[in-house]
Design a protein around this motif. Structure first.
Motif, mmCIF file in Angstrom:
data_model
loop_
_atom_site.group_PDB
_atom_site.id
_atom_site.type_symbol
_atom_site.label_atom_id
_atom_site.label_comp_id
_atom_site.label_asym_id
_atom_site.label_seq_id
_atom_site.Cartn_x
_atom_site.Cartn_y
_atom_site.Cartn_z
ATOM 1 N N MET A 36 0.857 -1.195 -0.143
ATOM 2 C CA MET A 36 0.035 -0.166 -0.038
ATOM 3 C C MET A 36 0.942 1.115 -0.140
ATOM 4 S SD MET A 36 -3.118 -1.183 -0.050
ATOM 5 C CE MET A 36 -4.432 -0.036 0.676
ATOM 6 N N THR A 37 1.966 0.986 0.897
ATOM 7 C CA THR A 37 2.927 2.250 0.633
ATOM 8 C C THR A 37 3.280 2.549 -0.660
ATOM 9 O OG1 THR A 37 3.471 1.955 3.128
ATOM 10 C CG2 THR A 37 5.036 3.425 1.617
ATOM 11 N N TYR A 38 3.879 1.355 -1.353
ATOM 12 C CA TYR A 38 4.422 1.786 -2.896
ATOM 13 C C TYR A 38 3.259 2.233 -3.858
ATOM 14 C CZ TYR A 38 8.578 -1.273 -2.021
ATOM 15 O OH TYR A 38 9.739 -1.686 -1.559
ATOM 16 N N LEU A 39 1.959 1.728 -3.657
ATOM 17 C CA LEU A 39 0.914 2.222 -4.358
ATOM 18 C C LEU A 39 0.571 3.823 -4.092
ATOM 19 C CD1 LEU A 39 -1.361 -0.585 -4.391
ATOM 20 C CD2 LEU A 39 0.009 0.116 -6.190
ATOM 21 N N ALA A 40 0.606 4.092 -2.574
ATOM 22 C CA ALA A 40 0.179 5.496 -2.457
ATOM 23 C C ALA A 40 1.490 6.335 -3.159
ATOM 24 C CB ALA A 40 0.432 5.733 -0.695
ATOM 25 N N LEU A 41 2.623 5.714 -3.208
ATOM 26 C CA LEU A 41 3.725 6.732 -3.682
ATOM 27 C C LEU A 41 3.360 7.180 -5.330
ATOM 28 C CD1 LEU A 41 7.048 5.293 -2.168
ATOM 29 C CD2 LEU A 41 5.749 7.479 -1.525
ATOM 30 N N THR A 42 2.643 6.225 -5.947
ATOM 31 C CA THR A 42 2.330 6.561 -7.196
ATOM 32 C C THR A 42 1.325 7.551 -7.548
ATOM 33 O OG1 THR A 42 0.395 4.993 -7.485
ATOM 34 C CG2 THR A 42 2.678 3.984 -7.742
ATOM 35 N N ARG A 43 0.705 7.992 -6.185
ATOM 36 C CA ARG A 43 -0.391 9.195 -6.368
ATOM 37 C C ARG A 43 -0.152 10.349 -5.573
ATOM 38 N NH1 ARG A 43 -5.716 5.518 -5.812
ATOM 39 N NH2 ARG A 43 -5.199 3.623 -6.668
ATOM 40 N N THR A 44 0.975 10.613 -4.812
ATOM 41 C CA THR A 44 1.325 11.785 -4.014
ATOM 42 C C THR A 44 2.900 12.011 -4.030
ATOM 43 O OG1 THR A 44 0.797 13.009 -2.193
ATOM 44 C CG2 THR A 44 1.339 10.517 -1.969
ATOM 45 N N ASN A 45 3.302 13.028 -4.038
ATOM 46 C CA ASN A 45 4.641 13.584 -3.696
ATOM 47 C C ASN A 45 4.736 14.328 -2.448
ATOM 48 O OD1 ASN A 45 3.558 15.925 -4.230
ATOM 49 N ND2 ASN A 45 4.762 16.698 -5.830
ATOM 50 N N ARG A 46 3.697 14.096 -1.389
ATOM 51 C CA ARG A 46 3.699 14.758 -0.184
ATOM 52 C C ARG A 46 4.304 13.893 0.912
ATOM 53 N NH1 ARG A 46 -2.631 16.186 0.313
ATOM 54 N NH2 ARG A 46 -1.760 16.998 2.637
ATOM 55 N N ILE A 47 4.795 12.484 0.690
ATOM 56 C CA ILE A 47 5.312 11.666 1.730
ATOM 57 C C ILE A 47 6.924 12.124 1.615
ATOM 58 C CG2 ILE A 47 5.675 9.302 2.425
ATOM 59 C CD1 ILE A 47 3.205 8.634 0.827
ATOM 60 N N ARG A 48 7.212 12.754 2.791
ATOM 61 C CA ARG A 48 8.686 13.005 2.691
ATOM 62 C C ARG A 48 9.845 11.898 2.689
ATOM 63 N NH1 ARG A 48 9.856 18.217 4.947
ATOM 64 N NH2 ARG A 48 11.850 17.387 5.465
ATOM 65 N N ALA A 49 9.370 10.823 3.372
ATOM 66 C CA ALA A 49 10.158 9.753 3.417
ATOM 67 C C ALA A 49 9.233 8.455 3.596
ATOM 68 C CB ALA A 49 11.090 9.748 4.682
ATOM 69 N N ALA A 50 9.882 7.135 3.147
ATOM 70 C CA ALA A 50 8.953 5.902 3.346
ATOM 71 C C ALA A 50 9.762 4.855 3.823
ATOM 72 C CB ALA A 50 8.222 5.594 2.080
ATOM 73 N N VAL A 51 9.131 3.877 4.537
ATOM 74 C CA VAL A 51 9.833 2.824 5.095
ATOM 75 C C VAL A 51 8.749 1.586 4.562
ATOM 76 C CG1 VAL A 51 10.587 1.376 6.760
ATOM 77 C CG2 VAL A 51 10.810 3.925 6.892
ATOM 78 N N VAL A 52 9.447 0.572 3.800
ATOM 79 C CA VAL A 52 8.890 -0.755 3.626
ATOM 80 C C VAL A 52 9.433 -1.710 4.162
ATOM 81 C CG1 VAL A 52 8.154 -2.011 1.530
ATOM 82 C CG2 VAL A 52 7.915 0.448 1.353
ATOM 83 N N LEU A 53 8.746 -2.629 5.057
ATOM 84 C CA LEU A 53 9.197 -3.757 5.522
ATOM 85 C C LEU A 53 8.596 -5.171 4.917
ATOM 86 C CD1 LEU A 53 8.770 -2.738 9.361
ATOM 87 C CD2 LEU A 53 10.922 -2.331 7.727
ATOM 88 N N ALA A 54 9.275 -5.894 4.329
ATOM 89 C CA ALA A 54 8.768 -7.001 3.723
ATOM 90 C C ALA A 54 7.725 -6.845 2.839
ATOM 91 C CB ALA A 54 8.556 -8.097 4.984
ATOM 92 N N GLY A 55 7.739 -5.870 1.929
ATOM 93 C CA GLY A 55 6.681 -5.561 1.192
ATOM 94 C C GLY A 55 6.512 -6.311 -0.227
ATOM 95 N N PRO A 56 5.360 -6.874 -0.434
ATOM 96 C CA PRO A 56 5.426 -7.616 -1.759
ATOM 97 C C PRO A 56 5.424 -6.660 -3.050
ATOM 98 C CG PRO A 56 3.329 -7.661 -0.935
ATOM 99 C CD PRO A 56 4.014 -7.015 0.123
#
Length: 220
Positions: free
Chosen positions: A75-95
């Motif tokens: 969901m984090t990856y998908l959110a990144l395709t729709r906004t540039n308002r997230i300043r930093a992201a962390v993905v743990l064991a994401g498919p």
């Protein structure tokens, strides 16, 4: 339905550092309205948090980070395709490649069939549209991503994180990939180390005036 597991303690750890923590819930959980589409229209539930946060008195709406584990990582990856308002992201064991994941976990087909209400070509298209390996070109270049995966994860293949790391490198999107030797899906063997990495990542890139690394080839 957030249980007192590793994810809960990671969020509590961030709250103890002064971060304001919010989270959305999967549609249909515990009798809630809606149908969980496993990364379909329910991505809007995640993005709606971006509209809520600035109205909270204790929140700096210009310094928003996002963290997701497993499905939450997708969901984090998908959110990144729709906004540039997230300043930093962390993905743990994401498919990142749902179709390829069926080779090792064919039982997930039942989950997908129920979530998408599709079969055949429509189902394949739904899997492709939710797979981050097909979407990296749409990620903002301004959001650095910390990717952490255990090498003994049987639920989500560690190769999913390796695949997207190669694509991020090609797009010159800031990222750090950490493969934890012998780590399971929950990264339970590395609880304190993972918490430290998350704190450091957000502390670095959510700081006022934080600078992004130079991703172009350089140096002597």
């Amino acid at each position: 339905m957030l249980a007192p597991d590793l994810t809960f303690f990671q969020l509590a750890d961030l709250a103890a550092e002064g971060y304001v923590i919010t989270a959305s819930q999967y549609r249909g959980t515990a009798g809630a309205a809606g149908h969980d589409e496993f990364g379909g229209e329910d991505v809007a539930d995640v993005l709606s948090l971006l509209e809520v946060l600035p109205d909270m008195a204790s929140v700096d709406g210009s310094r928003i980070g996002m963290i997701g584990h497993s499905r939450g990582g997708m969901m984090t990856y998908l959110a990144l395709t729709r906004t540039n308002r997230i300043r930093a992201a962390v993905v743990l064991a994401g498919p990142t490649d749902l179709a390829a994941g069926l080779n090792t976990r064919p039982e997930m087909m039942q989950v997908y069939s129920q979530a998408f209400s599709h079969n055949g070509g429509e189902l394949q298209a739904a899997l492709e549209s939710r797979s981050a390996v097909n979407l990296v070109a749409r990620f903002p270049r301004s959001t650095p991503i910390l990717i952490v995966h255990g090498t003994a994860d049987w639920r989500v293949s560690p190769t999913d994180s390796l695949k997207i790391a190669e694509l991020l490198l090609g797009e010159q999107i800031p990222f750090r990939l950490v493969m934890l030797e012998g780590g399971d899906h929950g990264l339970s063997e590395y609880e304190l180390e993972v918490q430290s990495m998350i704190r450091d990542w957000f502390g670095r890139y959510l700081a006022t005036g934080a600078e992004l690394p130079n991703m172009a080839p350089h140096g002597p």
